[in-house]
Design a protein around this motif. Structure first.
Motif, mmCIF file in Angstrom:
data_model
loop_
_atom_site.group_PDB
_atom_site.id
_atom_site.type_symbol
_atom_site.label_atom_id
_atom_site.label_comp_id
_atom_site.label_asym_id
_atom_site.label_seq_id
_atom_site.Cartn_x
_atom_site.Cartn_y
_atom_site.Cartn_z
ATOM 1 N N ALA A 1 0.752 -1.313 -0.013
ATOM 2 C CA ALA A 1 0.039 0.063 0.095
ATOM 3 C C ALA A 1 0.817 1.373 -0.012
ATOM 4 O O ALA A 1 0.359 2.281 -0.713
ATOM 5 N N SER A 2 1.958 1.294 0.570
ATOM 6 C CA SER A 2 2.862 2.434 0.723
ATOM 7 C C SER A 2 3.415 2.895 -0.685
ATOM 8 O O SER A 2 3.506 3.947 -1.041
ATOM 9 N N ARG A 3 3.444 1.609 -1.663
ATOM 10 C CA ARG A 3 4.085 1.999 -3.076
ATOM 11 C C ARG A 3 2.936 2.884 -3.720
ATOM 12 O O ARG A 3 3.146 3.667 -4.392
ATOM 13 N N VAL A 4 1.641 2.324 -3.529
ATOM 14 C CA VAL A 4 0.677 2.961 -4.147
ATOM 15 C C VAL A 4 0.449 4.225 -3.588
ATOM 16 O O VAL A 4 0.020 5.293 -4.069
ATOM 17 N N ALA A 5 0.766 4.576 -2.261
ATOM 18 C CA ALA A 5 0.505 5.885 -1.557
ATOM 19 C C ALA A 5 1.674 6.699 -2.086
ATOM 20 O O ALA A 5 1.378 8.126 -2.342
ATOM 21 N N ASP A 6 2.780 6.644 -2.784
ATOM 22 C CA ASP A 6 3.972 7.234 -3.177
ATOM 23 C C ASP A 6 3.382 7.677 -4.529
ATOM 24 O O ASP A 6 3.866 8.718 -5.143
ATOM 25 N N ARG A 7 2.546 7.108 -5.122
ATOM 26 C CA ARG A 7 2.090 7.400 -6.473
ATOM 27 C C ARG A 7 0.606 8.118 -6.563
ATOM 28 O O ARG A 7 0.657 9.133 -7.473
ATOM 29 N N PHE A 8 -0.109 7.753 -5.682
ATOM 30 C CA PHE A 8 -1.452 8.324 -5.605
ATOM 31 C C PHE A 8 -1.708 9.276 -4.488
ATOM 32 O O PHE A 8 -2.832 9.912 -4.286
ATOM 33 N N GLY A 9 -0.873 9.279 -3.498
ATOM 34 C CA GLY A 9 -0.945 10.073 -2.310
ATOM 35 C C GLY A 9 -1.615 9.236 -0.950
ATOM 36 O O GLY A 9 -2.434 8.365 -1.292
ATOM 37 N N PRO A 10 -1.031 9.537 0.195
ATOM 38 C CA PRO A 10 -1.386 8.480 1.274
ATOM 39 C C PRO A 10 -2.843 8.643 1.714
ATOM 40 O O PRO A 10 -3.475 7.804 2.193
ATOM 41 N N GLN A 11 -3.295 9.795 1.520
ATOM 42 C CA GLN A 11 -4.669 10.120 1.935
ATOM 43 C C GLN A 11 -5.642 8.994 1.384
ATOM 44 O O GLN A 11 -6.547 8.638 2.146
ATOM 45 N N ARG A 12 -5.790 8.984 0.226
ATOM 46 C CA ARG A 12 -6.698 7.968 -0.581
ATOM 47 C C ARG A 12 -6.473 6.712 -0.378
ATOM 48 O O ARG A 12 -7.439 5.934 -0.249
ATOM 49 N N VAL A 13 -5.358 6.335 -0.055
ATOM 50 C CA VAL A 13 -4.812 5.000 0.128
ATOM 51 C C VAL A 13 -5.420 4.611 1.423
ATOM 52 O O VAL A 13 -5.882 3.420 1.759
ATOM 53 N N ILE A 14 -4.911 5.511 2.416
ATOM 54 C CA ILE A 14 -5.675 5.232 3.770
ATOM 55 C C ILE A 14 -7.092 5.146 3.933
ATOM 56 O O ILE A 14 -7.529 4.213 4.616
ATOM 57 N N ALA A 15 -7.794 6.022 3.152
ATOM 58 C CA ALA A 15 -9.359 5.868 3.318
ATOM 59 C C ALA A 15 -9.639 4.277 2.759
ATOM 60 O O ALA A 15 -10.729 3.529 3.057
ATOM 61 N N THR A 16 -9.011 4.037 1.577
ATOM 62 C CA THR A 16 -9.259 2.482 1.002
ATOM 63 C C THR A 16 -8.992 1.621 1.863
ATOM 64 O O THR A 16 -9.679 0.489 2.037
ATOM 65 N N THR A 17 -7.842 1.579 2.811
ATOM 66 C CA THR A 17 -7.350 0.432 3.411
ATOM 67 C C THR A 17 -8.384 0.439 4.695
ATOM 68 O O THR A 17 -8.779 -0.719 5.306
ATOM 69 N N PHE A 18 -9.028 1.421 5.193
ATOM 70 C CA PHE A 18 -10.064 1.586 6.294
ATOM 71 C C PHE A 18 -11.338 0.702 5.742
ATOM 72 O O PHE A 18 -11.881 -0.012 6.460
ATOM 73 N N VAL A 19 -11.691 1.162 4.241
ATOM 74 C CA VAL A 19 -12.648 0.349 3.823
ATOM 75 C C VAL A 19 -12.641 -1.246 3.651
ATOM 76 O O VAL A 19 -13.336 -1.902 4.028
ATOM 77 N N LEU A 20 -11.395 -1.598 3.396
ATOM 78 C CA LEU A 20 -10.773 -2.903 3.381
ATOM 79 C C LEU A 20 -11.030 -3.551 4.505
ATOM 80 O O LEU A 20 -11.568 -4.577 4.834
ATOM 81 N N ALA A 21 -10.727 -2.718 5.945
ATOM 82 C CA ALA A 21 -10.806 -3.298 7.109
ATOM 83 C C ALA A 21 -12.271 -3.487 7.520
ATOM 84 O O ALA A 21 -12.638 -4.513 7.996
ATOM 85 N N ALA A 22 -13.050 -2.542 7.107
ATOM 86 C CA ALA A 22 -14.555 -2.480 7.491
ATOM 87 C C ALA A 22 -15.191 -3.772 6.778
ATOM 88 O O ALA A 22 -15.958 -4.605 7.484
ATOM 89 N N VAL A 23 -14.735 -4.029 5.500
ATOM 90 C CA VAL A 23 -15.438 -5.279 4.734
ATOM 91 C C VAL A 23 -14.933 -6.437 5.179
ATOM 92 O O VAL A 23 -16.011 -7.298 5.387
ATOM 93 N N SER A 24 -13.652 -6.761 5.365
ATOM 94 C CA SER A 24 -12.982 -7.952 6.006
ATOM 95 C C SER A 24 -13.654 -8.368 7.493
ATOM 96 O O SER A 24 -13.903 -9.340 7.447
ATOM 97 N N LEU A 25 -13.614 -7.234 8.287
ATOM 98 C CA LEU A 25 -14.149 -7.433 9.424
ATOM 99 C C LEU A 25 -15.794 -8.110 9.757
ATOM 100 O O LEU A 25 -16.193 -8.972 10.228
ATOM 101 N N ALA A 26 -16.542 -7.309 8.595
ATOM 102 C CA ALA A 26 -17.855 -7.763 8.716
ATOM 103 C C ALA A 26 -18.226 -9.162 8.017
ATOM 104 O O ALA A 26 -18.901 -9.936 8.553
ATOM 105 N N LEU A 27 -17.279 -9.272 7.139
ATOM 106 C CA LEU A 27 -17.257 -10.961 6.514
ATOM 107 C C LEU A 27 -16.637 -12.110 7.373
ATOM 108 O O LEU A 27 -17.081 -13.172 7.079
ATOM 109 N N LEU A 28 -16.028 -11.613 8.371
ATOM 110 C CA LEU A 28 -15.600 -12.565 9.330
ATOM 111 C C LEU A 28 -16.679 -13.138 10.072
ATOM 112 O O LEU A 28 -16.527 -14.320 10.858
#
Length: 462
Positions: free
Chosen positions: A312-339
């Motif tokens: 994710a850090s490589r993606v953050a260097d390309r597109f900026g960390p803010q949008r990547v952090i928002a995306t990883t939070f979404v991944l956390a929400a989805v994965s935790l719900a699916l558990l």
């Protein structure tokens, strides 16, 4: 700095062998320091069963007392981070790093010989202070030595030392004998005093950017020449010497709102991190998985954080960390719900790894985002605020999880609550404003990539 000047500096950063060598040493020293930081914070959880069963170690220990002891180190981290932020932008990065290494190593080593419960608790708190000082300073250090286009990657490498230390603690705990074996684990935590400190004394320079920002121009040039780290083209204007430094700068109109939101972002990620590290094995146990799976789930959570955080850090260097952090939070929400859906073990392990990316890995990205958001005169304070205020979430995570588990609710409820926290983290991250453009006379201004700016905004202000 105009485009041509920036391109020259960027080329210099990429080709100067002195800079490359200096950066390698800094990354290595910082990473090892944070590996032991993560080890120190996690190793206590691995020895709690022994301390509960054997009153001969520290005296009679109740479950409630064991929980309180676990929180002492986290409170210490918050205190240490805030102290480092208060003084780090005034006295420099190197002094804080060296002091932090000595501080937590000594406290950890002394803990191995304690036989009194109260003294052990005091030492856990003191250990946390040293850990917090390092966590709060490393981000500022990396931000001022790494090339702009690689800052998030280097930051992720360094901060991945924290979950790596957790994995190390879990693995060494398997090798420790019962009885006094836990003392060897704590003694191992003092190893940086003899292994890391001598290297840091020789190889860890002070930041030339910090020296120049604080008006030490001659020394900044000397360090820049020795290390190959280029100084900003513009020297500090004498009229700006009285500008607010450290925490005072965070309260200015330029940073106040962002500082609050970044603190809440860190708070959300750390709540999830410590809640899952504490309660994931128990939750999965109540879901029907035996105790033998506890270590597997924890290793998967932290392993996913390391690998996913680096990606994710490589993606953050390309597109900026803010949008990547928002995306990883979404991944956390989805994965935790699916558990909560009772899926096959292989799928569950995959989802736990994704949750590791969205929680522990997200916190790694947040440190990088914050360290790039602030100018040199406020950078240590900004990272310290993120680590210190965010630690409130870290302290509250085990409490929230314990309350949910103690209420007798199904395990699915805990995952749903944690998913809700991840959604909150997403919203707070999105609301962080783009950093205001720095004064043209400022010695350095590394703005973060924002939702609409990405890596281009970093270059524009570098």
């Amino acid at each position: 700095m105009n485009t041509q000047e920036h391109g020259t500096a960027q080329e210099h950063r990429a080709t100067d062998p002195r800079h490359r060598a200096t950066l390698r040493w800094i990354v290595a020293i910082a990473t090892v320091a944070l590996v032991f930081d993560g080890y120190d914070l996690v190793v206590y959880g691995t020895v709690v069963p022994v301390l509960l069963r054997d009153p001969g170690q520290l005296g009679t220990l109740t479950v409630a007392q064991a929980g309180a002891l676990g929180s002492y180190a986290l409170i210490g981290v918050m205190v240490g981070a805030l102290i480092a932020g208060a003084v780090g932008d005034h006295i420099g990065r190197r002094r804080i790093m060296l002091t932090g290494i000595v501080w937590f190593s000594v406290a950890m080593g002394l803990s191995a010989f304690v036989t009194d419960l109260t003294v052990f608790g005091v030492l856990r708190f003191l250990t946390g202070i040293g850990v917090g000082a390092l966590v709060a300073t490393v981000g500022a250090l990396i931000a001022e030595f790494a090339p702009p286009h690689r800052r998030n990657v280097y930051n992720a490498i360094v901060y991945s030392g924290v979950p790596a230390g957790g994995v190390l603690a879990a693995l060494l705990a398997l090798l420790a004998s019962d009885g006094d074996g836990w003392r060897a684990l704590f003694l191992f935590g003092a190893a940086p005093l003899v292994v890391l400190l001598p290297v840091a004394l020789v190889r860890l320079p002070e930041s030339p950017k910090w020296l120049q920002a604080r008006g030490h121009t001659a020394r900044a040039r000397q360090v820049s020449e020795r290390t190959g780290v280029p100084l900003p083209e513009a020297a500090p204007d004498p009229s700006e010497k009285q500008a607010k430094v450290g925490f005072a700068a965070l309260a200015t109109r330029r940073y106040a709102l962002a500082t609050l939101l970044l603190g809440l972002t860190s708070c959300s990620a750390l709540l999830l991190t410590y809640a899952l590290n504490t309660w994931l094995p128990e939750i999965m146990g109540q879901a029907g998985y035996g105790k033998s799976f506890s270590l597997v789930f924890l290793l998967t959570l932290n392993g996913g954080a390391i690998l996913g955080g680096l990606t994710a850090s490589r993606v953050a260097d390309r597109f900026g960390p803010q949008r990547v952090i928002a995306t990883t939070f979404v991944l956390a929400a989805v994965s935790l719900a699916l558990l909560t859906l009772g899926l096959p073990l292989g799928v569950l392990l995959f989802l736990v790894a994704v949750a590791g990316v969205g929680t522990i890995g997200t916190q790694v990205l947040i440190y990088g985002f914050v360290s790039h958001y602030y100018d040199t005169v406020a950078r240590a304070a900004g990272v310290a605020w993120c680590a210190g205020f965010g630690r409130i979430g870290g302290i509250g995570g085990p409490v929230v999880g314990g309350a949910l588990m103690g209420a007798g609710l199904p395990p699915a409820y805990a995952f749903h609550v944690f998913a809700g926290v991840a959604v909150l983290g997403t919203l707070v991250t999105i609301l962080v404003p783009r950093r205001a453009a720095a004064s043209a006379r400022a010695p350095e201004a590394s703005a973060p990539g924002a939702l609409t700016g990405g890596g281009a905004s970093v270059l524009a202000h570098e």
